[in-house]
Design an enzyme around this catalytic site. Structure first.
Site, PDB file in Angstrom:
ATOM      1  CG  HIS B 263      -1.829   1.112   1.385  1.00 35.70           C
ATOM      2  ND1 HIS B 263      -3.161   1.070   1.016  1.00 35.70           N
ATOM      3  CD2 HIS B 263      -1.627   2.362   1.871  1.00 35.70           C
ATOM      4  CE1 HIS B 263      -3.723   2.230   1.269  1.00 35.70           C
ATOM      5  NE2 HIS B 263      -2.811   3.041   1.794  1.00 35.70           N
ATOM      6  CD  GLU B 264       1.579   3.537   3.752  1.00 37.83           C
ATOM      7  OE1 GLU B 264       1.722   4.594   3.123  1.00 37.83           O
ATOM      8  OE2 GLU B 264       0.581   3.311   4.485  1.00 37.83           O
ATOM      9  CG  HIS B 267       0.498   6.340  -0.468  1.00 35.05           C
ATOM     10  ND1 HIS B 267      -0.494   7.149  -0.960  1.00 35.05           N
ATOM     11  CD2 HIS B 267      -0.070   5.673   0.580  1.00 35.05           C
ATOM     12  CE1 HIS B 267      -1.609   6.981  -0.255  1.00 35.05           C
ATOM     13  NE2 HIS B 267      -1.381   6.083   0.680  1.00 35.05           N
ATOM     14  CD  GLU B 293      -5.576   5.669   0.852  1.00 31.95           C
ATOM     15  OE1 GLU B 293      -4.584   6.416   1.078  1.00 31.95           O
ATOM     16  OE2 GLU B 293      -5.745   4.585   1.421  1.00 31.95           O
TER      17      GLU B 293
END
Lengths: 496, 496
Positions: B263-264, B267, B293
């Site tokens: 997830h990160e 980003h 996001e």
């Protein structure tokens, strides 16, 4: 208007400047410990921008007038001393145009990053250009400050690190020491017997770190206010409330990392002991780099490379490395290794007898660089020539020669002499502490540094920059810096 | 004078502002990952001072005039878009007095530090006071910006994170989703069979980290420009050239840390893909938080919680944990665990079907807090009431309830809706990518993210803030945000 309106405004301004300085300190720490290589260019811009903002704030139009007005206000002694330090900061900063500050910051960041690689590859040519640019801008700063402060260009650089320090005084001390050391070194080497076998590695990094953390605690480091990490060149950074010390590990030699940790802990204890009430004012800062170095060397060289400390530490070390003890962990054997004199190439690995030679070398070279008598391209040859003259050694490559220290590549020119001034100051302070606190030695032998630390807090740390170095030393030891105490220490430790 | 004199001056000013913002980013990262607790007070001062300086520079007397003058200059489309973003930044900043900026920064730092302890101890009362202060100052900001921007107070906060975002539009989307989800959730839970036994822990932290690093590399993370560390609340910080992502480890559950890392990484890839030529200008920044996001959720939810990715990842996982494989490492079993729907208390552990309920809860509460219809002391009761209504659950304590997220305690009020907008955007972008790049799915199944990343670089990352969100989505997918794609995705994944 209060009776201290101008002074109060200066305090507010300098508190703000302090917050920016602290932010810069953290960014520098991160650059040396955490930052991936690809972050270098943007980090350089961050540092340059914050330094420029700092410079603009410090040299703002109204600062001179506020300082003049505050001189006439009703100040207590610490406020008066703070105003003196404020003026000093302002004088140094206002002499130099913002453009030059920003250029120098960028040049230092670039040069430091290239130095990291050049050092690993023993490739001085790769960093000669960036270093020449740092030197060019530093000489520009020196010339401008020389004019503004009415002192010689090299002194103007030295004064940034050592308030009131002058090359003429250092020349005298270094000439005296330079005359004493060669004969002394020869005597020591003649008397020195082969080293008994010490403990054998490998010493796993995790256990070395555990030992370092434990000994930091013994010395009085507060982990609520700091941490220990790894960097190529060990240092103490951060802020008094958030101290970041670093080390590097060698699996074959735990003592070098441990002594480095104790050294940086000495720096950290000084910062931590600065008076909290003056945390963000110039008078609340450490009193120059030689005194700072005295605090690290007092812990490392005076307190910890001693029979007392090593008799306490030997069983802790044996336990940490789970060897079950054995002859190698005998305190007397560890002591013999710690006071062993062994002329070598690397300053930070040098024993305390040959260390001053490394400093004298760098001092002579940087004076010549600033004077324009030495060119960057000629540093390797000059370095090797000096080392041959001083210690009879020639480094096999520049990694073990002129590339070993970060200082010049990061713009710290005029800094080196403070190491040996610090060693002499450490000897003088430790000697005074031992007289003032007779139980200190026995306490250290029991792993209790509180008597020593209490004395340092009262006599050195807590005074911050309220006194000049000479005043502080006279208060604490009865006289200004006196090389005789250092020489006595060397004689006692190495010839008795 | 050049034809773009005013614009050029603005570019120089905003480059400087960007360096200060990047410094702030690093100090925030350090605060969450490295800083000892005793550093909190001085760090708060550093952050507040830098934010105040930033604010002073951005709202300097000449900025308005420069913006007006630049409007009449000869600008290319990116410069024109940059000027639009510059005006936006200036409007937001100039509305708020410096004193308020500084107070809010300090209040957030204090509240965040207390929250860390309060959360660990499930003690909402301990942080209610600091949070109330953050809210009081945030409402002051909202009121001032509402007036300056001519929009509602909550919208004025939302607009800081989601340029052009408005509560009225979100209400419509969330009402639609709120009507769809309960029935959908019920159907999913009815059909769901008991989970097959997956791999058994413990999964040592060091191996989890190795797996995370390996998968970051698979997705395209460049370690020359970033690193992975640990923090209580995972995030992606740092700068496009120095990306700092964090995770936290649970020895019993490696998947939750791994999916957090992926997830990160999403980003981070967005930040890294922003156009280098516009690195330090407003137009070069990410286009708001819902799009940010969308990039993390696209990687985590769309690309990695898929049969394709897990068929590639299963043997790598088995190898990393040295289990020699076995039934638990079957891709189909891992997939079943990854698409398992299980209503729970914790937002960041929620599956993608119940996640929107967590967001709707926070969105409703923060709108009421800003409107003054909800008091800080009443948050726990309101929270628990909402969760019962939305998911039929009541948290056993506030640690698993209203203390779980850092956002409000750090001053991020008006941020939460962007998570679910992001989930919907992710579904829409991934759907468009699959159509545009037919080989993408097979490539992911082979551990090759380059086809997907190339498409994202071209359609999303490289456009930065040159377009509005609607324009960007229309370019990339043929239409603005459309909840139907997200609902289709849920139906396909959970009911087919």
């Amino acid at each position: 208007m209060s009776r201290r309106a101008a002074y109060d405004r200066l305090e507010r301004l300098f508190a703000r400047l302090s917050h920016v300085e602290q932010a810069l300190g953290m960014l520098h720490w991160d650059m040396a410990t955490m930052m991936p290589p690809g972050g270098a260019a943007s980090r350089a811009e961050q540092l340059a921008t914050l330094k420029a903002l700092h410079h603009e704030m410090l040299t703002g139009r109204e600062v001179r007038d506020l300082i003049e007005a505050a001189e006439g206000e009703d100040l207590d002694p610490w406020q008066r001393a703070n105003l003196r330090e404020i003026r000093r900061d302002w004088l140094h900063a206002s002499a130099v145009p913002a453009r030059l500050v920003e250029d120098l910051s960028r040049a230092c960041s670039a040069s430091e990053m290239i130095w990291r690689k050049a050092r690993a590859e023993a490739d001085f040519a790769a960093v000669a250009g960036p270093l020449a640019e740092v030197l060019r801008l530093t000489r520009e700063v020196a010339a401008i400050k020389s004019q503004a402060l009415g002192i010689a260009p090299y002194d103007a650089l030295l004064d940034q690190y050592e308030p009131g320090g002058r090359a003429a005084a250092i020349d005298a001390i270094f000439d005296d020491l330079g005359a004493f050391l060669p004969g002394f070194l020869q005597k020591v080497l003649e008397r020195q017997t082969p080293a008994p076998a010490g403990p054998r590695g490998p010493f796993p990094v995790e256990r070395q770190k555990a030992l370092g953390l434990r000994m930091m605690e013994v010395l009085g480091f507060e982990f609520e206010h700091g941490r220990l990490d790894v960097s190529q060149h060990p240092f103490c950074g951060g802020t008094p409330d958030d101290l970041r010390i670093t080390t590097r590990y060698d699996e074959q030699d735990f003592m070098s990392s441990l002594m480095g940790v104790l050294h940086e802990t000495g720096h950290a204890l000084y910062e931590r002991g600065l008076p909290a009430a003056w945390r963000h004012q110039p008078v609340g800062r450490a009193r120059g780099m030689s005194l700072h170095e005295s605090q690290s060397l007092l812990m490392e060289m005076q307190a910890c490379r001693s029979r007392e400390f090593l008799s306490f530490a030997a069983p802790v070390m044996a336990e940490t490395f789970e060897t079950g003890g054995g002859a190698g962990w005998d305190a007397e054997i560890l002591y013999a290794a710690n006071v062993r004199v062994d002329p070598g190439y690397i300053r930070i690995e040098a024993d305390e007898v040959t260390y001053p030679a490394h400093v004298i070398l760098r001092y002579r070279l940087e004076k010549a660089l600033v004077a324009g008598d030495l060119q960057v391209a000629d540093i390797p040859a000059a370095w090797n020539g000096q080392l041959r003259e001083l210690l009879g050694l020639v480094p096999p490559d520049d990694r073990q020669g002129c590339l070993q220290d970060i200082h010049w590549f990061d713009g710290a020119i005029g800094y080196f002499p403070t190491y040996t001034l610090g060693a002499m100051t450490a000897a003088q302070l430790f000697d005074a502490a031992a007289r003032a606190v007779p139980e200190m030695g026995a306490a250290i032998a029991a792993g209790d540094f509180r008597p020593l630390l209490s004395w340092l807090r009262a006599e050195v740390h807590g005074r911050a920059s309220s006194l000049t170095i000479d005043e502080l030393l006279t208060h604490a030891t009865g006289r200004p810096l006196d090389a005789a105490v250092f020489k006595d220490h060397l004689r006692r430790r190495y010839l008795s």
